[in-house]
Design a protein around this motif. Sequence first.
Motif, PDB file in Angstrom:
ATOM      1  N   GLN A   1     -21.296  23.715 -40.460  1.00  0.00           N
ATOM      2  CA  GLN A   1     -22.688  23.485 -40.090  1.00  0.00           C
ATOM      3  C   GLN A   1     -22.892  22.088 -39.492  1.00  0.00           C
ATOM      4  OE1 GLN A   1     -25.593  24.630 -43.015  1.00  0.00           O
ATOM      5  NE2 GLN A   1     -24.750  26.684 -43.254  1.00  0.00           N
ATOM      6  N   GLN A   2     -22.053  21.826 -38.487  1.00  0.00           N
ATOM      7  CA  GLN A   2     -22.095  20.524 -37.831  1.00  0.00           C
ATOM      8  C   GLN A   2     -22.372  20.634 -36.341  1.00  0.00           C
ATOM      9  OE1 GLN A   2     -18.336  18.692 -38.869  1.00  0.00           O
ATOM     10  NE2 GLN A   2     -19.068  18.072 -40.901  1.00  0.00           N
ATOM     11  N   PHE A   3     -23.024  21.713 -35.934  1.00  0.00           N
ATOM     12  CA  PHE A   3     -23.353  21.886 -34.520  1.00  0.00           C
ATOM     13  C   PHE A   3     -24.454  20.898 -34.151  1.00  0.00           C
ATOM     14  CE2 PHE A   3     -25.603  24.546 -31.166  1.00  0.00           C
ATOM     15  CZ  PHE A   3     -24.703  24.222 -30.161  1.00  0.00           C
ATOM     16  N   ASP A   4     -24.186  20.076 -33.152  1.00  0.00           N
ATOM     17  CA  ASP A   4     -25.066  18.961 -32.815  1.00  0.00           C
ATOM     18  C   ASP A   4     -26.492  19.400 -32.478  1.00  0.00           C
ATOM     19  OD1 ASP A   4     -25.499  16.088 -32.118  1.00  0.00           O
ATOM     20  OD2 ASP A   4     -25.837  16.937 -30.126  1.00  0.00           O
ATOM     21  N   LEU A   5     -26.639  20.493 -31.739  1.00  0.00           N
ATOM     22  CA  LEU A   5     -27.966  20.897 -31.277  1.00  0.00           C
ATOM     23  C   LEU A   5     -28.846  21.448 -32.391  1.00  0.00           C
ATOM     24  CD1 LEU A   5     -27.144  22.489 -27.801  1.00  0.00           C
ATOM     25  CD2 LEU A   5     -28.027  20.214 -28.303  1.00  0.00           C
ATOM     26  N   PHE A   6     -28.261  21.745 -33.541  1.00  0.00           N
ATOM     27  CA  PHE A   6     -29.046  22.197 -34.692  1.00  0.00           C
ATOM     28  C   PHE A   6     -29.408  21.052 -35.636  1.00  0.00           C
ATOM     29  CE2 PHE A   6     -27.367  26.863 -34.679  1.00  0.00           C
ATOM     30  CZ  PHE A   6     -28.020  27.059 -33.476  1.00  0.00           C
TER      31      PHE A   6
ATOM     32  N   GLU B   1     -34.673  23.926 -43.856  1.00  0.00           N
ATOM     33  CA  GLU B   1     -34.740  25.367 -44.105  1.00  0.00           C
ATOM     34  C   GLU B   1     -34.567  26.190 -42.829  1.00  0.00           C
ATOM     35  OE1 GLU B   1     -34.466  26.885 -46.781  1.00  0.00           O
ATOM     36  OE2 GLU B   1     -34.766  25.269 -48.193  1.00  0.00           O
ATOM     37  N   PRO B   2     -35.265  25.886 -41.743  1.00  0.00           N
ATOM     38  CA  PRO B   2     -34.986  26.626 -40.501  1.00  0.00           C
ATOM     39  C   PRO B   2     -33.537  26.472 -40.041  1.00  0.00           C
ATOM     40  CG  PRO B   2     -37.072  25.472 -40.330  1.00  0.00           C
ATOM     41  CD  PRO B   2     -36.423  24.990 -41.596  1.00  0.00           C
ATOM     42  N   ARG B   3     -32.963  25.276 -40.229  1.00  0.00           N
ATOM     43  CA  ARG B   3     -31.571  25.064 -39.823  1.00  0.00           C
ATOM     44  C   ARG B   3     -30.629  25.948 -40.626  1.00  0.00           C
ATOM     45  NH1 ARG B   3     -31.335  19.958 -40.590  1.00  0.00           N
ATOM     46  NH2 ARG B   3     -30.244  19.901 -42.600  1.00  0.00           N
ATOM     47  N   ARG B   4     -30.829  26.008 -41.931  1.00  0.00           N
ATOM     48  CA  ARG B   4     -29.992  26.862 -42.777  1.00  0.00           C
ATOM     49  C   ARG B   4     -30.084  28.318 -42.348  1.00  0.00           C
ATOM     50  NH1 ARG B   4     -31.319  30.155 -46.498  1.00  0.00           N
ATOM     51  NH2 ARG B   4     -33.460  29.346 -46.668  1.00  0.00           N
ATOM     52  N   LEU B   5     -31.304  28.773 -42.059  1.00  0.00           N
ATOM     53  CA  LEU B   5     -31.497  30.174 -41.695  1.00  0.00           C
ATOM     54  C   LEU B   5     -30.941  30.475 -40.306  1.00  0.00           C
ATOM     55  CD1 LEU B   5     -32.612  32.807 -42.756  1.00  0.00           C
ATOM     56  CD2 LEU B   5     -34.827  32.232 -41.737  1.00  0.00           C
ATOM     57  N   VAL B   6     -31.067  29.544 -39.372  1.00  0.00           N
ATOM     58  CA  VAL B   6     -30.508  29.753 -38.036  1.00  0.00           C
ATOM     59  C   VAL B   6     -28.995  29.945 -38.125  1.00  0.00           C
ATOM     60  CG1 VAL B   6     -29.948  28.562 -35.878  1.00  0.00           C
ATOM     61  CG2 VAL B   6     -32.307  28.651 -36.661  1.00  0.00           C
ATOM     62  N   TYR B   7     -28.321  29.118 -38.936  1.00  0.00           N
ATOM     63  CA  TYR B   7     -26.874  29.292 -39.105  1.00  0.00           C
ATOM     64  C   TYR B   7     -26.557  30.670 -39.677  1.00  0.00           C
ATOM     65  CZ  TYR B   7     -25.304  24.500 -38.093  1.00  0.00           C
ATOM     66  OH  TYR B   7     -24.988  23.315 -37.472  1.00  0.00           O
ATOM     67  N   ALA B   8     -27.354  31.127 -40.624  1.00  0.00           N
ATOM     68  CA  ALA B   8     -27.104  32.432 -41.238  1.00  0.00           C
ATOM     69  C   ALA B   8     -27.323  33.570 -40.238  1.00  0.00           C
ATOM     70  CB  ALA B   8     -28.003  32.615 -42.457  1.00  0.00           C
ATOM     71  N   ILE B   9     -28.407  33.497 -39.487  1.00  0.00           N
ATOM     72  CA  ILE B   9     -28.731  34.574 -38.547  1.00  0.00           C
ATOM     73  C   ILE B   9     -27.760  34.598 -37.373  1.00  0.00           C
ATOM     74  CG2 ILE B   9     -30.451  35.392 -36.890  1.00  0.00           C
ATOM     75  CD1 ILE B   9     -32.618  34.427 -38.784  1.00  0.00           C
TER      76      ILE B   9
ATOM     77  N   ARG C   1     -23.678  39.535 -40.411  1.00  0.00           N
ATOM     78  CA  ARG C   1     -24.989  39.022 -40.021  1.00  0.00           C
ATOM     79  C   ARG C   1     -26.054  39.651 -40.935  1.00  0.00           C
ATOM     80  NH1 ARG C   1     -25.517  40.167 -34.047  1.00  0.00           N
ATOM     81  NH2 ARG C   1     -23.657  38.831 -34.053  1.00  0.00           N
ATOM     82  N   PRO C   2     -27.054  38.905 -41.367  1.00  0.00           N
ATOM     83  CA  PRO C   2     -28.084  39.486 -42.248  1.00  0.00           C
ATOM     84  C   PRO C   2     -28.914  40.545 -41.531  1.00  0.00           C
ATOM     85  CG  PRO C   2     -28.745  37.294 -41.528  1.00  0.00           C
ATOM     86  CD  PRO C   2     -27.326  37.474 -41.084  1.00  0.00           C
TER      87      PRO C   2
END
Length: 371
Positions: free
Chosen positions: A306-311, A317-325, A333-334
């Motif tokens: 979870q080290q993508f610069d643009l995120f 919380e949105p960052r965590r969910l974006v990685y999951a989705i 994928r959920p």
Amino acid sequence: MHCSVSISRESSRNSLTSSSSVSSVESKQLALNDNTNLPSAASKLKQETISSQHVSPASSVVSSKSTTGRRHRADTANIKEYGVCYKRLGEGSTAIVMITRKGDKVYAIKQFRKQKRTESEKDYMKKLTSEFCISSTFSHPNIVETIDLVLDDKKRYSTVMEYCPGGDLFGCIMSGCMTEREKACCFKQMMQGVAYLHSVGVAHRDIKPENLLLAADGTVKITDFGVSDVFRFVWESQCHKSRGLMGSEPYIAPEAFEQKEYWGAAIDIWSTGIVLYCLWMEGLVWHRAKKTEAAFASYVRTRSKQQFDLFSKLPAEPRRLVYAILDPNPATRPTAEDVLNDPWVQSIDVCQHGIGASGERHRHLPASCKV
């Protein structure tokens, strides 16, 4: 699995544009997609079934009244039953866009092109009726209502739909006026609509801000089912995969670029992750999810940590969910229901008629942001 839900450009600095050009927010609601490689849905609404493969001219418009009161009959209604056209919004390659008014009722009208000389009646009717037959079965507050299929005086078909005067979510995002609470509200409403579509066996395949409309009270509604696919019929327990590269490139999942067949519901979920990023960053993270694209290749390399610069600038919380989705593997994928059951999403306050639980007014309409 994505098929069994129960009923219940390259950086954030780029502007929010996609492979399809952005016209007026009202005409986006009625834009037709030229892609026609999709199943059609039968109009036997009494049994609330959706079928595919082929829609004949007869089966597309003939049936008795449905439980929702919509009409599908041989003597198709005339467009005049829905009032007088008072505003023409534009014209595309497949349809003319207009608004009609009858008394205090306002309708959005999508008037289809004429049949081509080189086109058989069967093929023409299949293209024309498939979107209507799918979308007219839906009944959900976060889905635009499709009301009727009508003819004008020149015997051209038109779809009558609910009119959403707030335009689309694209305009609201670009206004830059929404708070994080309001962005989260829009995201959750979109997910509720997507979960409903998947529960009835339909994949939208073109989820993007331009296809998320805003009602007068700010309710988010999914529209434009021109490339939708039925992946499970009501009489089936098993799902089938979808085919064809559909939608707008920045929102398309990687497997659609790589495989001839894919799970349509999983494609939709990926698109919602891109929309979530757009809501907060007001831009697109990459042009297409292909490893030949630098931004996407960097994401794939850095996702596990979870080290993508643009995120990095997204809230936690949105960052965590974006990685999951945005899981490149559709098998892990959920689902839409998984996303709705996420603790953060569960905590999101969805406004009612534009008013939040604490009494604050949500500004989901671009007009709300004008000084």
